[in-house]
Design an enzyme around this catalytic site. Sequence first.
Site, PDB file in Angstrom:
ATOM      1  N   CYS A 187      10.770  -2.872  -9.745  1.00  9.83           N
ATOM      2  CA  CYS A 187       9.358  -2.679 -10.060  1.00  9.83           C
ATOM      3  C   CYS A 187       8.608  -3.999 -10.172  1.00  9.83           C
ATOM      4  O   CYS A 187       8.342  -4.512 -11.259  1.00  9.83           O
ATOM      5  CB  CYS A 187       9.147  -1.872 -11.333  1.00  9.83           C
ATOM      6  SG  CYS A 187       7.416  -1.362 -11.402  1.00  9.83           S
ATOM      7  N   CYS A 365       3.986   1.745  -6.569  1.00 11.94           N
ATOM      8  CA  CYS A 365       3.904   0.975  -7.802  1.00 11.94           C
ATOM      9  C   CYS A 365       2.578   1.296  -8.477  1.00 11.94           C
ATOM     10  O   CYS A 365       1.530   0.805  -8.042  1.00 11.94           O
ATOM     11  CB  CYS A 365       3.995  -0.514  -7.467  1.00 11.94           C
ATOM     12  SG  CYS A 365       4.040  -1.538  -8.934  1.00 11.94           S
TER      13      CYS A 365
END
Length: 436
Positions: A187, A365
């Site tokens: 991430c 994201c």
Amino acid sequence: MACHRTAAIGICHLHTSSSSHAPSKEHYKVLVLGGGSGGITMSARMKRMLGAENVAIVEPSEMHYYQPIWTLVGAGAKGVASSGRPTASVVPSGVKWVRSRVQEINPDTNTVRTGNGMEISYQYLIVALGLQLHYEKIKGLPEIEDWVKFKIGSNYSVQTVEKTWSALQNFKEGNAVFSFPNTPVKCAGAPQKIMYLTDAYLRKTGKRAKANVVYNTSLPVLFGVKKYADALWEIVKSRDIQVNLRQNLIEVRADKQEAVFENLDNPGETKVLEYEMLHVTPPMGPNPVVKGSLLADEAGWLDVNKETLQHNKYPNVFGIGDCTNLPTSKTAAAVAAQSSILDRTISKVLKNEKPDRKYDGYTSCPLVTNYNTVILAEFDYSGQPLETFPIDQSKERWTMYHMKADVMPHLYWHGLLKGFWGGPGPYRKIMHLGMK
């Protein structure tokens, strides 16, 4: 075998080890390594395909965590308890759960050795072992026993995420510093999400005027996809956040509350920053078991075909998620998209047919930019936006925040982990009236 001081203990040890080794050979049609999001979703899918009795999963942890929510835990918007559930509750019923760590993978003999001495043989292997966090690679950090006292946090582990919230609440004045390491990370948006939330919290509590928010990233860009990077630069400028590119955190001097960064464009050149709050994103690397096996590429990641997720050398081995060398961002959203492709790949391989669906590198994201707004970045292998909704997703929206905070966790526990959610691909076509 370990040497023991007394013969009695030695004999006892010999006796138990030989008796426990004898019956501990097991065989499964499909063996899944790792009980993170990739491992659980694939064990659910394999149970549906082959029956629970043919599937086993190896995972030592008693708790399973939905890690994407840690961004909000670190900012005080969610409690850490909401992120975890017992592993027993997410392993598909009937699937054998081997509660041990993977010690060794031998693809030449189709066997895996576990930490508790079991040897398991398999017909097909799915590797979902994730990656390794390396806090210890930052000088001075491992010696710090009390992160709260020294105002350090990190949203990347369950042990340290609440410490971020402590540092944020205890902030008085000075530098709030956020780092991004010089390694692949999971991430890649998370290190700056907490920076935006910190900025928002300090404004809300009237402390922003006395704060200097600093984002030091090892990358040469703010974000890897230009469309979203452009939008983020606008936010950074409007909120008076200082961004320094190509700066890598190499040392923390807790007693002085100093962070030392190296200039990657001029190695050896360092800069010391005093901090009132420090958020550490640790360096990350491949899982050591994968790295030490014949399945790894030169860098230590699982070497799989980027379209089919089948291993490049061993056709009965497959990979999913953060442990692989797939050239896309390592996120739970990527795992979801990969799981439906891998499901299809394995079903074809079982029938001796050629895999016919290709993974395009889809990942997502949700860039949290405030306590009520998100920019939803979605893109493919080429770094091109691959957006689900027929709107400009580079804009901050409260609807996307609601999706991140409330819809996605539900989708994760009840969709992805049960093997039903394979990413938004089919919905994207509908939303764009079949145009994408």
